[in-house]
Structure formats: C-alpha cells, structure tokens
Scaffold this active site. Structure first.
Site, PDB file in Angstrom:
ATOM      1  N   GLU A   6     -23.355 -66.088  -1.895  1.00 55.22           N
ATOM      2  CA  GLU A   6     -23.282 -65.961  -3.357  1.00 55.22           C
ATOM      3  C   GLU A   6     -22.835 -67.263  -4.031  1.00 55.22           C
ATOM      4  OE1 GLU A   6     -23.870 -62.812  -5.373  1.00 55.22           O
ATOM      5  OE2 GLU A   6     -24.236 -64.654  -6.454  1.00 55.22           O
ATOM      6  N   VAL A  19     -25.378 -70.577  -5.400  1.00 52.28           N
ATOM      7  CA  VAL A  19     -26.124 -70.747  -6.654  1.00 52.28           C
ATOM      8  C   VAL A  19     -25.314 -70.172  -7.817  1.00 52.28           C
ATOM      9  CG1 VAL A  19     -28.265 -70.257  -7.908  1.00 52.28           C
ATOM     10  CG2 VAL A  19     -28.318 -70.452  -5.416  1.00 52.28           C
ATOM     11  N   ILE A  55     -21.407 -67.015 -10.976  1.00 53.66           N
ATOM     12  CA  ILE A  55     -22.358 -66.007 -11.493  1.00 53.66           C
ATOM     13  C   ILE A  55     -22.930 -65.208 -10.320  1.00 53.66           C
ATOM     14  CG2 ILE A  55     -24.493 -65.647 -12.803  1.00 53.66           C
ATOM     15  CD1 ILE A  55     -24.153 -68.433 -13.975  1.00 53.66           C
ATOM     16  N   GLY A  71     -14.236 -81.819 -10.727  1.00 53.70           N
ATOM     17  CA  GLY A  71     -14.596 -81.160  -9.466  1.00 53.70           C
ATOM     18  C   GLY A  71     -15.935 -80.443  -9.512  1.00 53.70           C
ATOM     19  N   GLU A 124     -21.179 -82.880  -6.773  1.00 47.65           N
ATOM     20  CA  GLU A 124     -21.246 -82.915  -5.306  1.00 47.65           C
ATOM     21  C   GLU A 124     -20.525 -84.165  -4.805  1.00 47.65           C
ATOM     22  OE1 GLU A 124     -22.713 -80.389  -3.389  1.00 47.65           O
ATOM     23  OE2 GLU A 124     -22.591 -79.534  -5.375  1.00 47.65           O
ATOM     24  N   LYS A 141     -30.932 -75.171  -5.051  1.00 42.23           N
ATOM     25  CA  LYS A 141     -30.612 -73.827  -5.568  1.00 42.23           C
ATOM     26  C   LYS A 141     -31.886 -73.058  -5.892  1.00 42.23           C
ATOM     27  CE  LYS A 141     -26.136 -75.285  -7.343  1.00 42.23           C
ATOM     28  NZ  LYS A 141     -25.498 -76.010  -8.444  1.00 42.23           N
TER      29      LYS A 141
END
Ligand code: NAP
Ligand code: HSE
Length: 432
Positions: free
Chosen positions: A130, A133, A137, A188, A191, A206
């Site tokens: 989960e 992506v 959400i 933060g 990547e 994603k």
C-alpha cells in the site's frame, strides 16, 4: 493476549522512522487489533551510528542482512530500504522463508512486481505494498478490494509529491525549481536520488504498480513513456493560467483493449477539474470504473507519517491473515496477464505549444502551415513580446485541438532548424 508479532525492518530512514514512531504511538490499539503486541525486533541499516528516531532501541540495529533474514522468529519483514538490489534479493529470501513481506518500494515493484507476486503466491505468503503508491492514500486496497467487482477503464493521477510540491511552489510562490526541490528534500518527500522524482521515473514506477492492479497488466516497465518537470518554466505557468489551466505532473493509464496506454508527463489540466487544485505534497488519483463511473482519492502522498500509515495497515493485514490461517489470500487475488504498452505515437490529445521565434513577416504562416500539413488544428493562439526594435525573440503560444502525437511530431520535425526559431518549441500535452 498471544505471543508478540515480531517485525524486522529492512532499512530505517525517513519512512522506516515513521513506521517505528507510528507503531510506538499506537502500540496499545494496534495490539488489540491484531490480538498480540507488534514488536520491531531487528532493523537492518547501512550505518549503525547514524541518528535515528528516539523510539528505536539501538540494540535492534544490525548491518548484517543474514542476521535479519536468517532469524526464524521474525513474522513479517518490512522493506523500506528502496532501490532494486539488494532489496529484490532480500524480499525474495523473506518470501522463500515463508514469511509475509510489506514493502513501499515502487521501483522494485515496477521492475519485478509480477515475479514477486508469483513467488509470494507460490509460497502461500502475502506481499503487501500500500505504501508504494500515493503515500497515505489507500489506493492499492481500493483497486485490489473495493473495485474488485468492476473494470477500471482509466486512471489519472498526481502520484509524485515532490513534483507536485515543486510545481505548486513555482506557480503560487514564485520559487525557483532548485529552491522548491531543496525544500521538498528537507521535508523528506524526495527519493534518495531526487532525479527519480523530477525526471518522472518515480511516477512511472507508481503507474506500473497501479496498472498491475487496475488493469491486471504485467508490462515491461521500460516501455512506459516518461517525462519529468525540469523543462517547465515560470512563463508556462503564466500562459497556462491565461488559458484556464494549471500545470500538473500526471501519470495516465487507459485500458485500450489491444494494449494499455501508460504515460507520465506534465500536462495542462483545466482549472475547474478537482485534480488541478490538488497542491503541494498532496497526491490524487482519479479512477474511472465501467460500472462505478468516476472516483477520486486524494491525500498526503509522501513523507514519513503518511507512508507509515499505509505500511502499518499492511503489517496489520499480513499479521492477522497469518494468525487466522489465511496467509497469502490477499496476494492470490492479484491476477496478471502480459499486456503491451501502447506507443506514444498513437496517443491522441490536445497540445500546448510555445514557440520562441524572431518576430519576422511570415513566421506565423510557416508555423501554422506546418501544423496544418500534418493535420494538427489550432484552437487558440497568443503572441507576447515584439513590436520594438530590440530584435529579441517573442513567445507564440498555441493550443491545438486533439491530434495524434505522430502528426504533431511530424509538424515539429518539419519546423526544426528553421532560421526564425530561436529555441526548440516547448510542448506540453493537455488533458480534458
Ligand atoms: P531513506 O530515507 O533513504 O532510507 C533508506 C534506509 O534504508 C536507510 O535506513 C538506509 O540505511 C537503509 N539502506 C539502504 N540501502 C541499504 C543496504 N544496502 N543495506 C542496508 N540498509 C540499507 O529512504 P526513504 O525515503 O525512507 O524510502 C524508503 C522506501 O520507501 C523507498 O523504496 C521509497 O521509494 C519508499 N517511499 C518513500 C516515501 C517518502 O516519502 N520518503 C514515500 C513512499 C515510499 P542508513 O540509514 O544506515 O543509511
Ligand atoms: N519521492 C516520492 C514522492 C515519495 O515525492 O512522491 C512518495 O512515494
């Protein structure tokens, strides 16, 4: 209450730190939900001396992967180290040892997701992702479970928080690209290698993961056309706004039957669409179901705590499934078949074209002539600058009707090298 559920973290940086904090903050409530306390007993890192969240006991840290992967007391592995290798090797070893794996690593999933899903199914364990992506959400669950009864025909998403943050800062606060990117890194969101964000690769990873669940597509990730946001300038935001659009970095997917259309690029989105008003680090994914119609999911798409929410929810699912003798069930629900990625040449869309040209007689005729020859029809046009003796180039911006990408490229090819063109044209696709 039963014996504890032992967790091993593979990596403990921004996201891993969030996972440790969330497990600590909600320990009592999480233990009630699983029926046993959740305990992080091993943490694999590169540098044991680095400062980490205070909730993490330093005696859990190790730099030895075998000490973690070979520990038979671990119930669930949480991979939050990122990158392709050695993450793939570690996740495979964890699966092969019969333990469930939770990962937020979209690069790994885009490159090897179907093979890892096959492996987990064959071993009867769960692979949950989960957090890969949309940060916090719950889009993976929605696709895997809530929409399991319907066909998803298309999706459109803002799935990179860093890009959305940078574009929003540039558009609304007049920040430079570099200033806004530095801010996203400090928060933060970015990547470890931020070029993955701003060059569109993270969003493409994603999109490939979303395509697995939305369209059951096993695709060659390298075929997904991918563009980032580096070429977007302040003047593009100004022109887009003048025409009634906002510029967003989008991941677009459509099931065309013969192939899946997958593409990642900046796009002009009409300001009256909800997704045009999703700003800052927020992500949004608009899904279209054959029976359901439209569905929009939005929320914080990056950062330690939002991502930890998704990861810890996966940990709960994997731990509970194992305790209830249902390990592997949710992963078995993912059904994949080989799909071709449609060529960008065949995509049909409208375009924003910005030409920087010398203000000479006949220039507009040459441009519109080349577009017309290639069957690209202009909807609206504006010229800015000129009318003085400086000889400086002027901006000519055109909005086209829907055209085939192949035709647009033919027109631009015919104009390439023309002496009145001061700079290569800026092309941004438009979505309606
Ligand atoms: P990060 O801050 O760079 O943390 C990576 C962690 O993994 C660090 O603790 C690092 O150890 C460890 N690590 C990396 N390579 C290792 C190796 N070869 N051996 C042992 N340990 C290793 O990254 P992050 O932002 O937390 O991201 C982690 C994952 O979550 C990535 O897959 C990323 O794409 C994904 N993700 C990130 C976000 C976000 O907002 N940041 C959101 C969703 C998903 P040291 O600490 O010792 O250097
Ligand atoms: N770097 C990613 C982003 C993290 O900016 O969206 C969330 O996956």
């Amino acid at each position: 209450m039963k014996k504890q559920v032992s967790l091993a973290l593979l990596g403990c940086g921004t996201v891993g730190g969030g996972v440790v904090q969330l497990l600590h903050q909600n320990a009592k409530y999480l233990a009630e939900r699983v029926g046993a306390p959740l305990e992080v007993t091993r943490v694999l890192v590169r540098d044991p001396d680095k400062e980490r969240v205070p909730e993490l006991s330093r005696d859990r840290l190790t730099t030895d992967p075998d000490a973690v992967l070979g520990d038979p007391t671990i119930d669930v592995f949480v991979e939050v180290m990122g990158g392709e290798e050695p993450a793939r090797d570690y996740v495979q070893r964890a699966i092969d040892s019969g333990r469930g794996v939770v990962t937020a690593n979209k690069m790994l999933l885009a490159l090897h997701g179907p093979a890892l899903v096959d492996r987990a199914i064959a071993r009867g364990v769960d692979l949950a992702f989960e957090g890969s992506v949309g940060g916090g959400i719950p889009v993976i669950r929605v696709l895997r479970e809530a929409l399991a009864s319907d066909w998803v025909t298309s999706l459109r998403g803002i799935v990179n928080g860093t890009c959305n943050f940078v574009l929003t800062r540039m558009q609304k606060d007049g920040k430079s690209f570099d200033e806004a990117l530095r801010e996203a890194q400090a928060k933060g969101y970015a990547e470890a290698d931020p070029t993955l964000d701003v060059d569109g690769h993270d969003a493409a990873h994603k999109l490939t993961v979303l395509a697995m669940l939305a369209f059951g597509a096993r695709v060659d990730h390298a075929q997904v056309p991918t563009e980032g946001i580096r070429a977007i300038e302040a003047i593009d935001h100004a022109f887009a706004s003048r025409f009634g659009y906002a510029i967003k970095h989008l991941a677009i997917g459509r099931d065309r039957g013969d192939a899946v259309e997958l593409r990642v690029h900046p796009a002009l989105v009409p300001v009256d669409q909800a997704i045009a008003n999703v700003n800052g680090v927020l992500n949004a994914i608009a899904l279209e179901g054959r029976a359901l119609g439209p569905c929009l999911l939005s929320g914080r798409g990056a950062g330690d705590m939002p991502t930890a929410v998704s990861i810890v929810a996966d940990v709960l699912d994997v731990a509970r499934a194992k305790r209830n003798g249902a390990a592997g069930l949710m992963t078995r629900g993912i059904q994949l078949s080989e799909r071709k990625v449609a060529s960008l040449d065949d995509v049909e869309t409208a375009y924003y074209l910005r030409f920087e040209v010398f203000d000479q007689p006949g220039v507009l005729a040459r441009i519109t002539g080349a577009l017309g020859e290639a069957r690209v029809s202009i909807q609206e046009m504006v010229q800015k600058g000129g009318g003085d003796a400086s000889g400086a180039p002027v901006q000519v911006v055109m909005m086209t009707h829907i055209a085939k990408e192949r035709d647009l490229r033919a027109a631009l090819g015919a104009l390439a090298g023309a002496d009145f063109i001061a700079r290569a044209p800026h092309v941004i696709r438009v979505v309606e």
